[in-house]
Design a protein around this motif. Structure first.
Motif, short mmCIF file in Angstrom:
data_model
loop_
_atom_site.label_atom_id
_atom_site.label_comp_id
_atom_site.label_asym_id
_atom_site.label_seq_id
_atom_site.Cartn_x
_atom_site.Cartn_y
_atom_site.Cartn_z
N LEU A 95 0.82 -1.20 0.00
CA LEU A 95 0.00 0.00 0.00
C LEU A 95 0.85 1.26 0.00
O LEU A 95 0.53 2.23 -0.69
CB LEU A 95 -0.94 0.01 1.20
CG LEU A 95 -1.98 1.14 1.23
CD1 LEU A 95 -2.84 1.10 -0.03
CD2 LEU A 95 -2.86 1.04 2.46
N PHE A 96 1.96 1.25 0.74
CA PHE A 96 2.85 2.40 0.73
C PHE A 96 3.47 2.60 -0.65
O PHE A 96 3.67 3.74 -1.09
CB PHE A 96 3.95 2.21 1.79
CG PHE A 96 3.65 2.89 3.09
CD1 PHE A 96 2.57 2.47 3.86
CD2 PHE A 96 4.42 3.93 3.56
CE1 PHE A 96 2.27 3.09 5.07
CE2 PHE A 96 4.13 4.55 4.76
CZ PHE A 96 3.06 4.13 5.52
N PHE A 97 3.80 1.51 -1.31
CA PHE A 97 4.36 1.61 -2.66
C PHE A 97 3.35 2.26 -3.61
O PHE A 97 3.67 3.20 -4.34
CB PHE A 97 4.73 0.22 -3.16
CG PHE A 97 5.10 0.17 -4.61
CD1 PHE A 97 6.15 0.93 -5.11
CD2 PHE A 97 4.40 -0.64 -5.50
CE1 PHE A 97 6.49 0.89 -6.47
CE2 PHE A 97 4.73 -0.69 -6.84
CZ PHE A 97 5.78 0.08 -7.32
N TRP A 98 2.12 1.77 -3.60
CA TRP A 98 1.10 2.32 -4.49
C TRP A 98 0.79 3.77 -4.16
O TRP A 98 0.79 4.63 -5.04
CB TRP A 98 -0.18 1.48 -4.37
CG TRP A 98 -1.33 2.05 -5.14
CD1 TRP A 98 -1.56 1.94 -6.49
CD2 TRP A 98 -2.41 2.83 -4.62
NE1 TRP A 98 -2.71 2.60 -6.83
CE2 TRP A 98 -3.26 3.16 -5.70
CE3 TRP A 98 -2.75 3.27 -3.34
CZ2 TRP A 98 -4.41 3.91 -5.55
CZ3 TRP A 98 -3.90 4.02 -3.18
CH2 TRP A 98 -4.71 4.33 -4.28
N ARG A 99 0.56 4.06 -2.89
CA ARG A 99 0.21 5.41 -2.49
C ARG A 99 1.35 6.39 -2.77
O ARG A 99 1.13 7.51 -3.25
CB ARG A 99 -0.15 5.45 -1.01
CG ARG A 99 -0.78 6.77 -0.57
CD ARG A 99 -1.02 6.81 0.91
NE ARG A 99 0.24 6.86 1.67
CZ ARG A 99 0.31 7.17 2.97
NH1 ARG A 99 -0.80 7.42 3.64
NH2 ARG A 99 1.47 7.20 3.58
N GLY A 100 2.58 5.98 -2.50
CA GLY A 100 3.72 6.85 -2.75
C GLY A 100 3.91 7.14 -4.22
O GLY A 100 4.19 8.28 -4.61
N ALA A 101 3.75 6.12 -5.06
CA ALA A 101 3.92 6.31 -6.50
C ALA A 101 2.84 7.22 -7.08
O ALA A 101 3.13 8.09 -7.91
CB ALA A 101 3.91 4.96 -7.21
N VAL A 102 1.61 7.02 -6.66
CA VAL A 102 0.52 7.88 -7.15
C VAL A 102 0.74 9.32 -6.71
O VAL A 102 0.52 10.26 -7.48
CB VAL A 102 -0.85 7.36 -6.67
CG1 VAL A 102 -1.97 8.32 -7.07
CG2 VAL A 102 -1.13 5.97 -7.25
N GLY A 103 1.17 9.51 -5.47
CA GLY A 103 1.47 10.86 -4.99
C GLY A 103 2.62 11.49 -5.74
O GLY A 103 2.58 12.68 -6.07
N GLN A 104 3.66 10.70 -6.04
CA GLN A 104 4.78 11.22 -6.82
C GLN A 104 4.36 11.55 -8.25
O GLN A 104 4.86 12.50 -8.85
CB GLN A 104 5.91 10.19 -6.85
CG GLN A 104 6.65 10.02 -5.55
CD GLN A 104 7.42 11.28 -5.17
OE1 GLN A 104 7.99 11.96 -6.01
NE2 GLN A 104 7.44 11.59 -3.88
N GLY A 105 3.42 10.79 -8.78
CA GLY A 105 2.95 11.06 -10.14
C GLY A 105 2.15 12.34 -10.24
O GLY A 105 2.12 12.98 -11.30
N ALA A 106 1.50 12.74 -9.15
CA ALA A 106 0.63 13.92 -9.18
C ALA A 106 1.38 15.18 -9.59
O ALA A 106 0.81 16.06 -10.24
CB ALA A 106 -0.05 14.11 -7.83
N ASN A 107 2.64 15.29 -9.19
CA ASN A 107 3.40 16.50 -9.53
C ASN A 107 4.67 16.16 -10.32
O ASN A 107 5.61 16.95 -10.33
CB ASN A 107 3.77 17.27 -8.26
CG ASN A 107 4.79 16.52 -7.41
OD1 ASN A 107 4.90 15.31 -7.51
ND2 ASN A 107 5.51 17.24 -6.58
N ALA A 108 4.68 14.99 -10.96
CA ALA A 108 5.89 14.55 -11.66
C ALA A 108 6.30 15.52 -12.75
O ALA A 108 7.48 15.88 -12.88
CB ALA A 108 5.66 13.15 -12.25
N VAL A 109 5.35 15.96 -13.56
CA VAL A 109 5.68 16.82 -14.70
C VAL A 109 5.92 18.25 -14.24
O VAL A 109 6.88 18.91 -14.66
CB VAL A 109 4.56 16.77 -15.76
CG1 VAL A 109 4.85 17.74 -16.90
CG2 VAL A 109 4.41 15.35 -16.30
N SER A 110 5.06 18.77 -13.36
CA SER A 110 5.20 20.16 -12.93
C SER A 110 6.51 20.39 -12.18
O SER A 110 7.05 21.50 -12.20
CB SER A 110 4.02 20.54 -12.03
OG SER A 110 3.98 19.72 -10.88
#
Length: 285
Positions: A95-110
Motif C-alpha cells: 500500500l505504501f508503494f502504491w500510495r507513494g507512487a501515485v502521490g509522486q505522479g501527481a506532480n511529476a511533470v510540474s
C-alpha cells in the motif's frame, strides 16, 4: 516533441534489420534519459544525506508499530494464522508503494518542467524514472523488514514466500496497477492544479479501507460487497494470499484491479497525447 525513430536515410521498412537497429538506438537513448532522471530524482527527493532514505524506512515502521500496539491492546491476533507482524507488513509495504507512487505522479511533470525543454525527455520518461526509484526504495524497505523481523522477533522470511511463483505474479500485477494509477495521476495533475491537494485527502480514506488491518475474506457479505469496488483492497488481498503460507483467500479478483489499471493507463495516455498534440507540455501555471 515526441520521440521518433531516425529517418535520415529515408523511411525504413517496418521490422527490417535497419528498422530494428533504429528502434534499438531509440531505446538506448530512452534508457539513458531515464537513468539520468532517476539520479536527479534521487538527489532531489532524498538529498545528499541518508536522512531521506531513513524516513522511507521509519514511516512504514511507525505505522507497523502503531497497528501492532492497537491489536495488542484490543487482544486481537492475526486473522490469517501468521505472526501479526507478517500480516501487517504484507499490507503496509504494497500500500505504501502504491500510495507513494501515485502521490509522486501527481506532480511529476510540474516538478520537472526544466527537463522537458530537452527534446529527448518526455513526461513518460519522468514517470518511469519515478516508479523505478519508488520500486527500489520499496524493495529496500521490505528487505530491511525481513532482516529486522528475523533477528528481532524471530520471524522466518519463509512467512513471506508461501507461493514463490504467485509472489512474482502478484508483484508484477502490483507494479502494473501502480504504474497505471501513477500515469493517470500525472495526467490529472497536469490539467487540474488542485489534483495534488485532492489526492492528499483521498489517500487517507483509501489507506484505511484497503485491507491493512483486515482481510476481504473475514468481512461480512454485506460489507464485502461494497469493499469489492476498491481495487487496492483486491491487490493487498492478492499479495497476502500469495505471500503468507497459511492464507489462501478466494475473496479477491485479479481481473478487477488489472482492468482498473488498464483503464487508468489508457485515460492517462490519452490526456498525455492531447497535451503533446496541442503543444502544451504543461498547462498548469
Amino acid at each position: 516533441m515526441a520521440k521518433q525513430l531516425p529517418t535520415s536515410s529515408g523511411d525504413r521498412i517496418p521490422f527490417s534489420a535497419e528498422w530494428f537497429a533504429e528502434l534499438w538506438q531509440c531505446l538506448v537513448v530512452m534508457g539513458r534519459v531515464i537513468f539520468a532522471v532517476i539520479l536527479r530524482e534521487s538527489r532531489t527527493r532524498y538529498g545528499n544525506s541518508n536522512i531521506g532514505y531513513a524516513w522511507a524506512i521509519v514511516d512504514p515502521l511507525i505505522i507497523l508499530a502503531v497497528f501492532i500496539a492497537v491489536f495488542s491492546v484490543l487482544g486481537r491476533s492475526s486473522p490469517v494464522g501468521s505472526p501479526i507482524t507478517v500480516f501487517f507488513v504484507t499490507g503496509i509495504v504494497p500500500l505504501f508503494f502504491w500510495r507513494g507512487a501515485v502521490g509522486q505522479g501527481a506532480n511529476a511533470v510540474s516538478a520537472s518542467l526544466g527537463l522537458l525543454t530537452y527534446p529527448q525527455v518526455m513526461p513518460t520518461d519522468i514517470l518511469i524514472a519515478r516508479i523505478v526509484l519508488e520500486s527500489a526504495t520499496t524493495i529496500l524497505v521490505f528487505l530491511i523488514f525481513l532482516v529486522g523481523l528475523y533477528y528481532i522477533v524471530d520471524v522466518s522470511p519463509s512467512w513471506f514466500f508461501g507461493d514463490p511463483p504467485g509472489v512474482i505474479l502478484a508483484t508484477a500485477g502490483l507494479f502494473y496497477f501502480t504504474f497505471g494509477s501513477m500515469f493517470l495521476s500525472s495526467s490529472l495533475g497536469r490539467v487540474l492544479p488542485i489534483w495534488k491537494n485532492l489526492w492528499g485527502y483521498l489517500g487517507r480514506p483509501i489507506y484505511l479501507l484497503s485491507g491493512i488491518f483486515f482481510t476481504l475474506e473475514q468481512l461480512p457479505d454485506g460489507i464485502r460487497a461494497y469493499m469489492a469496488y476498491n481495487p487496492v483492497a483486491h491487490m493487498v488481498e492478492w499479495m497476502r494470499s500469495a505471500m503468507i503460507p497459511t492464507f489462501d483467500s478466494s475473496a479477491y479478483s485479479i481481473l478487477f484491479p488489472m482492468t482498473c489499471a488498464t483503464i487508468a493507463l489508457i485515460i492517462g495516455m490519452v490526456i498525455d497525447r492531447i497535451l503533446l498534440l496541442t503543444g502544451d507540455e504543461e498547462i498548469v501555471s
